[in-house]
Design a protein around this motif. Sequence first.
Motif, short mmCIF file in Angstrom:
data_model
loop_
_atom_site.label_atom_id
_atom_site.label_comp_id
_atom_site.label_asym_id
_atom_site.label_seq_id
_atom_site.Cartn_x
_atom_site.Cartn_y
_atom_site.Cartn_z
N GLU A 15 42.92 50.49 -19.24
CA GLU A 15 42.44 51.10 -20.49
C GLU A 15 42.20 52.60 -20.29
OE1 GLU A 15 38.97 50.44 -23.89
OE2 GLU A 15 38.76 49.51 -21.91
N ALA A 16 41.59 52.97 -19.16
CA ALA A 16 41.29 54.38 -18.91
C ALA A 16 42.56 55.21 -18.75
CB ALA A 16 40.42 54.50 -17.66
N ILE A 17 43.56 54.64 -18.08
CA ILE A 17 44.84 55.35 -17.89
C ILE A 17 45.53 55.55 -19.24
CG2 ILE A 17 47.13 55.18 -16.87
CD1 ILE A 17 45.70 53.58 -14.57
N ARG A 18 45.51 54.52 -20.07
CA ARG A 18 46.12 54.65 -21.39
C ARG A 18 45.42 55.74 -22.20
NH1 ARG A 18 50.47 54.53 -22.66
NH2 ARG A 18 50.91 52.35 -22.16
N ALA A 19 44.10 55.78 -22.14
CA ALA A 19 43.36 56.77 -22.91
C ALA A 19 43.66 58.19 -22.44
CB ALA A 19 41.86 56.49 -22.81
N SER A 20 43.91 58.36 -21.15
CA SER A 20 44.12 59.71 -20.61
C SER A 20 45.55 60.20 -20.75
CB SER A 20 43.72 59.77 -19.14
OG SER A 20 44.64 59.06 -18.33
N THR A 21 46.50 59.27 -20.90
CA THR A 21 47.91 59.67 -20.94
C THR A 21 48.53 59.61 -22.32
OG1 THR A 21 48.58 57.41 -20.36
CG2 THR A 21 48.33 58.97 -18.55
N GLY A 22 47.88 58.90 -23.25
CA GLY A 22 48.41 58.82 -24.59
C GLY A 22 49.42 57.72 -24.77
N PRO A 23 49.96 57.57 -25.97
CA PRO A 23 50.78 56.41 -26.30
C PRO A 23 52.19 56.41 -25.71
CG PRO A 23 50.67 57.91 -28.17
CD PRO A 23 49.70 58.43 -27.14
N ASP A 24 52.72 57.58 -25.31
CA ASP A 24 54.11 57.62 -24.85
C ASP A 24 54.26 57.35 -23.36
OD1 ASP A 24 52.86 60.09 -24.35
OD2 ASP A 24 54.80 61.08 -24.13
#
Length: 392
Positions: free
Chosen positions: A176-185
Motif C-alpha cells: 500500500e505504501a509503495i503504491r501511494a508513493s509511486t502513483g497509479p502507473d
Amino acid sequence: MRITGLRATPVAVPFVEDEIWAFGGRRGMVSILLEMDTDEGMVGLGEAAAYPSADIVLAVFKSIEPLVIGESPFDIERIMKRVNIIGTWHHVKSTSTAIAAVEMACWDIVGKVSGQPLVNLFGGRVRDEVEFFYYLSHKPASEMADDAAKGYAEGFRTFYIKVGSMEPSQDIERVEAIRASTGPDAKIRVDANEAWSAAAAIRIVGEMERFGLELVEQPISGRNLAEMAYLRGRINTPLLANEASWTRYDQLELIKAGAADVVSVDNQMDGGLLNLKRGAGMCEVAGLPVLKHSLGELGVAAYAAVHVMASTPNFIYANQGYGSFLADDIIADASPLPYKNGCLAVPEKPGIGIELDTERVAKYAELYESEAENFSFHESEKIASTPLMPKR
C-alpha cells in the motif's frame, strides 16, 4: 583459434551504504570474472555469480578447465557437451554459474572475431534497450515508500519486493505504501519465494490486489506444479514461476502443467546464453512471456544477457537487476551501470561490447581478498530478529 587458459578473478563490489544489510547481511555482491585466453591473443570475458559461494564456483572452473583447454571458442555446442557429459554434470542433473561463464566468454570471442555485437548473432534486435525493475529491500513501510519514490524519480516504473517472511498485514502495508508513493502507473511485483500455502496465497494476494499488482512470483512451492496450476486459476494477478523454472527442462514441465502465466529464465542457472534463448523460445511457442532472473550480476553478465533479451520477442516484462543496491561496477566507462528510465541500452561494439576497468577490478579483487566473509551470506542481527515462519 584454440583456448589456452581460463583466468578467474573474484571481486567484491559494495552495496550503497543504506542497503548493506540486504541479501542475508552481506556488505555487497561477489562475482567471479572470467578471462578466456586464446593462442591468437583474443580474450573473451565471462562472469559467474558466486552461487552458492565463490569457493565452489572457483572449484568448478578448475574441474572443467581440462575439458575446455585446446578447444575452439567457436565450437560452443561441443564444449558444452564435453562439460556436461564427460564432466558428468548431465548425470547429476545440475549445472553451475561457472559453466555459463565459460559459454559467455566463448560468445564474446565469437562476436569480437566476427566484428558483430552478440545481439546480431542471436537473431538481431527486437528492441534497442532492455527494461529492469527497481529492487526494494525490506524496510519499514515508510522507508520503502521513500525508496520507491527515489526509483520512480530515476525513471524506473516496475518495483519489486520480497514478501512472505513477515506477517501478512506488514506485507500488505508495504504494498500500500509503495503504491501511494509511486502513483497509479507504476507496476508492483511481489515475490514470496515459496513461503505460502495455496490457501494463504489466495487470501493474501487477494488482499494485495486492491493496490494493483503486476505479477506475483512463486507464491507457493515450485516443486508442486499441480498446486501452482490450481492457484493460478484462483487469483486475478498473473503468476510468475521462478523456483519452478530454473532450467529449460523445468520450463518444459511447467508448460505441460499449465502452472504459470509468466516464466522466469536465467542463463546462469541453465548453462549459458544459448539455453536462455532456447528456454525463452520454448515458452514463446507455448504463448508465454518470459523475464530474466538474476543471481546477482555485475556489468559483464548483465550486458551479455541484454543482447539475448534484446533479440528475443517475448521478454516483455522488466527483468531482475541490482541497480538500486550496487554502489559501483567493474565496466570501463559504465560504472555504476548507466540505467536510463530503468533500461540498459544494447551495446553496439563487437562481442558483449564492454571492457573491464582494470583499476576497479584490482580494487574489488583486493576487497574480496581482505573482506570476503563480509560479502558472503550470513544472518545479520536485523534478519535474525525476523520470524522465519510468520503466522497465517
